[in-house]
Design a protein around this motif. Structure first.
Motif, PDB file in Angstrom:
ATOM      1  N   VAL A   1       6.388  -1.818   7.774  1.00  0.00           N
ATOM      2  CA  VAL A   1       7.376  -1.007   7.027  1.00  0.00           C
ATOM      3  C   VAL A   1       8.750  -1.115   7.849  1.00  0.00           C
ATOM      4  CG1 VAL A   1       8.081   1.403   6.817  1.00  0.00           C
ATOM      5  CG2 VAL A   1       5.755   0.864   6.212  1.00  0.00           C
ATOM      6  N   ASN A   2       8.683  -1.220   9.101  1.00  0.00           N
ATOM      7  CA  ASN A   2       9.791  -1.360  10.085  1.00  0.00           C
ATOM      8  C   ASN A   2      10.503  -2.688   9.541  1.00  0.00           C
ATOM      9  OD1 ASN A   2       9.465   1.169  11.484  1.00  0.00           O
ATOM     10  ND2 ASN A   2       8.250   0.397  13.044  1.00  0.00           N
ATOM     11  N   ARG A   3       9.894  -3.868   9.627  1.00  0.00           N
ATOM     12  CA  ARG A   3      10.437  -5.146   9.431  1.00  0.00           C
ATOM     13  C   ARG A   3      11.196  -5.177   8.020  1.00  0.00           C
ATOM     14  NH1 ARG A   3       5.621  -7.046  11.145  1.00  0.00           N
ATOM     15  NH2 ARG A   3       4.657  -7.493   9.307  1.00  0.00           N
ATOM     16  N   ALA A   4      10.559  -4.496   7.113  1.00  0.00           N
ATOM     17  CA  ALA A   4      11.235  -4.308   5.614  1.00  0.00           C
ATOM     18  C   ALA A   4      12.537  -3.472   5.837  1.00  0.00           C
ATOM     19  CB  ALA A   4      10.257  -3.736   4.634  1.00  0.00           C
ATOM     20  N   LEU A   5      12.496  -2.348   6.302  1.00  0.00           N
ATOM     21  CA  LEU A   5      13.700  -1.642   6.350  1.00  0.00           C
ATOM     22  C   LEU A   5      14.763  -2.372   7.539  1.00  0.00           C
ATOM     23  CD1 LEU A   5      11.978   1.864   6.927  1.00  0.00           C
ATOM     24  CD2 LEU A   5      13.236   1.075   4.825  1.00  0.00           C
ATOM     25  N   THR A   6      14.374  -2.870   8.434  1.00  0.00           N
ATOM     26  CA  THR A   6      15.241  -3.379   9.373  1.00  0.00           C
ATOM     27  C   THR A   6      16.124  -4.530   8.653  1.00  0.00           C
ATOM     28  OG1 THR A   6      13.963  -2.828  11.244  1.00  0.00           O
ATOM     29  CG2 THR A   6      15.551  -4.735  11.591  1.00  0.00           C
ATOM     30  N   THR A   7      15.435  -5.288   7.947  1.00  0.00           N
ATOM     31  CA  THR A   7      15.848  -6.630   7.293  1.00  0.00           C
ATOM     32  C   THR A   7      16.640  -6.301   6.090  1.00  0.00           C
ATOM     33  OG1 THR A   7      13.955  -7.938   8.084  1.00  0.00           O
ATOM     34  CG2 THR A   7      15.223  -9.031   6.373  1.00  0.00           C
ATOM     35  N   ASN A   8      16.018  -5.247   5.089  1.00  0.00           N
ATOM     36  CA  ASN A   8      16.710  -5.086   3.803  1.00  0.00           C
ATOM     37  C   ASN A   8      17.749  -4.162   3.703  1.00  0.00           C
ATOM     38  OD1 ASN A   8      14.762  -6.596   3.146  1.00  0.00           O
ATOM     39  ND2 ASN A   8      13.623  -5.133   1.904  1.00  0.00           N
TER      40      ASN A   8
ATOM     41  N   SER B   1       4.748  -0.207  -2.539  1.00  0.00           N
ATOM     42  CA  SER B   1       5.870  -0.932  -1.808  1.00  0.00           C
ATOM     43  C   SER B   1       6.755   0.195  -1.380  1.00  0.00           C
ATOM     44  CB  SER B   1       6.424  -1.826  -2.663  1.00  0.00           C
ATOM     45  OG  SER B   1       5.609  -2.716  -3.274  1.00  0.00           O
ATOM     46  N   PRO B   2       6.405   1.097  -0.326  1.00  0.00           N
ATOM     47  CA  PRO B   2       7.342   2.055   0.025  1.00  0.00           C
ATOM     48  C   PRO B   2       8.785   1.704   0.635  1.00  0.00           C
ATOM     49  CG  PRO B   2       5.198   2.132   1.263  1.00  0.00           C
ATOM     50  CD  PRO B   2       5.284   1.236   0.000  1.00  0.00           C
ATOM     51  N   ALA B   3       8.462   0.676   1.573  1.00  0.00           N
ATOM     52  CA  ALA B   3       9.377   0.213   2.310  1.00  0.00           C
ATOM     53  C   ALA B   3      10.655  -0.557   1.534  1.00  0.00           C
ATOM     54  CB  ALA B   3       9.064  -0.537   3.687  1.00  0.00           C
ATOM     55  N   TYR B   4      10.020  -1.389   0.590  1.00  0.00           N
ATOM     56  CA  TYR B   4      11.050  -2.209  -0.215  1.00  0.00           C
ATOM     57  C   TYR B   4      11.648  -1.591  -1.006  1.00  0.00           C
ATOM     58  CZ  TYR B   4      12.333  -5.784  -3.257  1.00  0.00           C
ATOM     59  OH  TYR B   4      13.158  -6.659  -4.106  1.00  0.00           O
ATOM     60  N   ARG B   5      11.057  -0.439  -1.800  1.00  0.00           N
ATOM     61  CA  ARG B   5      11.602   0.522  -2.969  1.00  0.00           C
ATOM     62  C   ARG B   5      12.740   1.411  -2.120  1.00  0.00           C
ATOM     63  NH1 ARG B   5       9.336   1.426  -7.721  1.00  0.00           N
ATOM     64  NH2 ARG B   5       7.192   0.648  -7.995  1.00  0.00           N
ATOM     65  N   VAL B   6      12.458   2.028  -1.069  1.00  0.00           N
ATOM     66  CA  VAL B   6      13.361   2.942  -0.292  1.00  0.00           C
ATOM     67  C   VAL B   6      14.282   2.183   0.229  1.00  0.00           C
ATOM     68  CG1 VAL B   6      13.827   4.410   1.593  1.00  0.00           C
ATOM     69  CG2 VAL B   6      11.699   4.795   0.094  1.00  0.00           C
ATOM     70  N   SER B   7      14.164   0.837   0.614  1.00  0.00           N
ATOM     71  CA  SER B   7      15.280   0.088   1.279  1.00  0.00           C
ATOM     72  C   SER B   7      16.339  -0.438   0.256  1.00  0.00           C
ATOM     73  CB  SER B   7      14.843  -1.052   1.900  1.00  0.00           C
ATOM     74  OG  SER B   7      14.347  -1.973   0.753  1.00  0.00           O
TER      75      SER B   7
ATOM     76  N   GLU C   1       0.765  -1.161   0.020  1.00  0.00           N
ATOM     77  CA  GLU C   1      -0.118   0.004   0.184  1.00  0.00           C
ATOM     78  C   GLU C   1       0.779   1.059   0.074  1.00  0.00           C
ATOM     79  OE1 GLU C   1      -1.815  -3.252   2.104  1.00  0.00           O
ATOM     80  OE2 GLU C   1      -0.197  -2.285   2.451  1.00  0.00           O
ATOM     81  N   ALA C   2       0.284   2.398  -0.327  1.00  0.00           N
ATOM     82  CA  ALA C   2       0.942   3.531  -0.271  1.00  0.00           C
ATOM     83  C   ALA C   2       1.396   3.990   1.231  1.00  0.00           C
ATOM     84  CB  ALA C   2       0.159   4.906  -0.816  1.00  0.00           C
ATOM     85  N   LEU C   3       1.985   4.670   1.391  1.00  0.00           N
ATOM     86  CA  LEU C   3       2.746   4.915   2.890  1.00  0.00           C
ATOM     87  C   LEU C   3       1.740   5.372   3.784  1.00  0.00           C
ATOM     88  CD1 LEU C   3       5.427   4.937   4.488  1.00  0.00           C
ATOM     89  CD2 LEU C   3       5.740   7.156   3.979  1.00  0.00           C
ATOM     90  N   HIS C   4       0.671   6.019   3.665  1.00  0.00           N
ATOM     91  CA  HIS C   4       0.038   6.586   4.613  1.00  0.00           C
ATOM     92  C   HIS C   4      -1.174   5.433   4.846  1.00  0.00           C
ATOM     93  CE1 HIS C   4      -2.664   7.030   0.887  1.00  0.00           C
ATOM     94  NE2 HIS C   4      -3.682   6.995   1.492  1.00  0.00           N
ATOM     95  N   GLU C   5      -1.221   4.465   4.184  1.00  0.00           N
ATOM     96  CA  GLU C   5      -1.974   3.136   4.525  1.00  0.00           C
ATOM     97  C   GLU C   5      -1.365   2.044   4.899  1.00  0.00           C
ATOM     98  OE1 GLU C   5      -3.843   2.832   0.493  1.00  0.00           O
ATOM     99  OE2 GLU C   5      -5.520   3.995   0.946  1.00  0.00           O
ATOM    100  N   ALA C   6       0.059   1.945   4.790  1.00  0.00           N
ATOM    101  CA  ALA C   6       0.879   0.888   5.236  1.00  0.00           C
ATOM    102  C   ALA C   6       0.939   0.551   6.744  1.00  0.00           C
ATOM    103  CB  ALA C   6       2.310   1.061   4.494  1.00  0.00           C
TER     104      ALA C   6
ATOM    105  N   VAL D   1      15.612  -3.029  -9.434  1.00  0.00           N
ATOM    106  CA  VAL D   1      15.223  -1.696 -10.357  1.00  0.00           C
ATOM    107  C   VAL D   1      13.933  -0.952  -9.668  1.00  0.00           C
ATOM    108  CG1 VAL D   1      16.037  -2.511 -12.565  1.00  0.00           C
ATOM    109  CG2 VAL D   1      13.758  -2.605 -11.760  1.00  0.00           C
ATOM    110  N   MET D   2      13.456  -1.463  -8.652  1.00  0.00           N
ATOM    111  CA  MET D   2      12.371  -0.677  -8.130  1.00  0.00           C
ATOM    112  C   MET D   2      13.227   0.341  -7.034  1.00  0.00           C
ATOM    113  SD  MET D   2       9.526  -3.565  -6.870  1.00  0.00           S
ATOM    114  CE  MET D   2       8.457  -2.386  -6.066  1.00  0.00           C
ATOM    115  N   GLY D   3      14.063   0.359  -6.933  1.00  0.00           N
ATOM    116  CA  GLY D   3      15.058   1.209  -6.135  1.00  0.00           C
ATOM    117  C   GLY D   3      15.746   2.172  -6.786  1.00  0.00           C
ATOM    118  N   LYS D   4      15.537   2.347  -7.986  1.00  0.00           N
ATOM    119  CA  LYS D   4      16.185   3.071  -8.943  1.00  0.00           C
ATOM    120  C   LYS D   4      15.372   4.534  -8.935  1.00  0.00           C
ATOM    121  CE  LYS D   4      16.949   2.485 -13.107  1.00  0.00           C
ATOM    122  NZ  LYS D   4      16.858   2.169 -14.560  1.00  0.00           N
TER     123      LYS D   4
END
Length: 233
Positions: A104-111, A153-159, A94-99, A140-143
């Protein structure tokens, strides 16, 4: 591009995180086939089934696990030639305001935090060897280009964007000491994370990261690769 690579990794030591399944397992097995001593990091080492790899307790979100894993490699070998930061998870679509914030924390912590702290603890072992390699698994989602503009997928992309930046940092900080740091986009691969509709096989997905793991000293560093070609970030 004429890049010199090792035909054999005999006598070299490699660590692959998230090596109990998917691309991580296949990368670990391929490196073992090339002659490396391979530590297969996994949260549940009993899930590592390859006879050619050494199961290693390693949850990349657990600092004690990371330190213990590096201590074991140091005690058994005293150096590390290849680190593959493969362990990763998806995140809320979802978009960040709905996530969900926990997702989000798990994705950033792991990735992101995981690869940074694994690499931090591995650096003394890596810098023992001229031309040691660190390979990150990005997307390429992080480009910063059109891929990022699609949203989702805001957390995955940003990670993955941050992992690319971390790779550039490693090159800038440790390149003069002989470290070779690169990051690979394996594409959309048929794994548990990628799903059955993904167009690429695991064998296709691991080809570039395994190739990067074979780089000889003075090979390119600090770059983002897909299908053995550098791409813009």
């Amino acid at each position: 591009m004429g890049i010199e690579t090792y035909d054999s990794l005999d006598g070299q030591v490699a660590l692959v995180t998230g090596a109990n399944r998917g691309m991580g397992r296949h990368i670990a097995e391929r490196l073992a086939d090339l002659g490396a001593t391979v530590y297969a990091g996994a949260r549940r080492p009993d899930d590592v089934t390859s006879d050619d790899c050494r199961p290693l307790q390693l949850d990349v979100t657990d600092d004690e696990d990371i330190e213990a894993a590096m201590a074991r490699i140091r005690d058994e070998h005293g150096h590390l030639d290849v680190l593959i930061n493969n362990a990763a998870i998806g995140g809320p679509d979802e978009a960040l305001h709905e996530a969900n914030p926990d997702g989000v924390n798990r994705a950033l912590t792991t990735n992101l935090r995981g690869p940074m702290h694994v690499t931090r603890c591995a650096l003394p072992l890596l810098l023992e060897r001229e031309g040691a390699r660190v390979v990150g698994m990005s997307s390429v989602m992080g480009k910063f280009s059109d891929e990022m503009e699609r949203g989702g997928s805001p957390a995955y992309r940003v990670s993955k964007t941050a992992l690319n930046g971390f790779t550039a940092y490693l090159d800038g900080e440790y390149g003069d000491e002989g470290l070779i740091a690169n990051v690979a986009d394996p594409g959309w691969v048929r794994t548990d994370m990628g799903g059955n509709d993904a167009p690429r096989t695991v064998e296709e997905g691991i080809e570039t990261p395994v190739w990067l793991a074979r780089f000889r000293p003075d090979a390119p560093s600090g770059q983002f690769w897909r299908d053995k070609e550098p791409i813009e970030w």
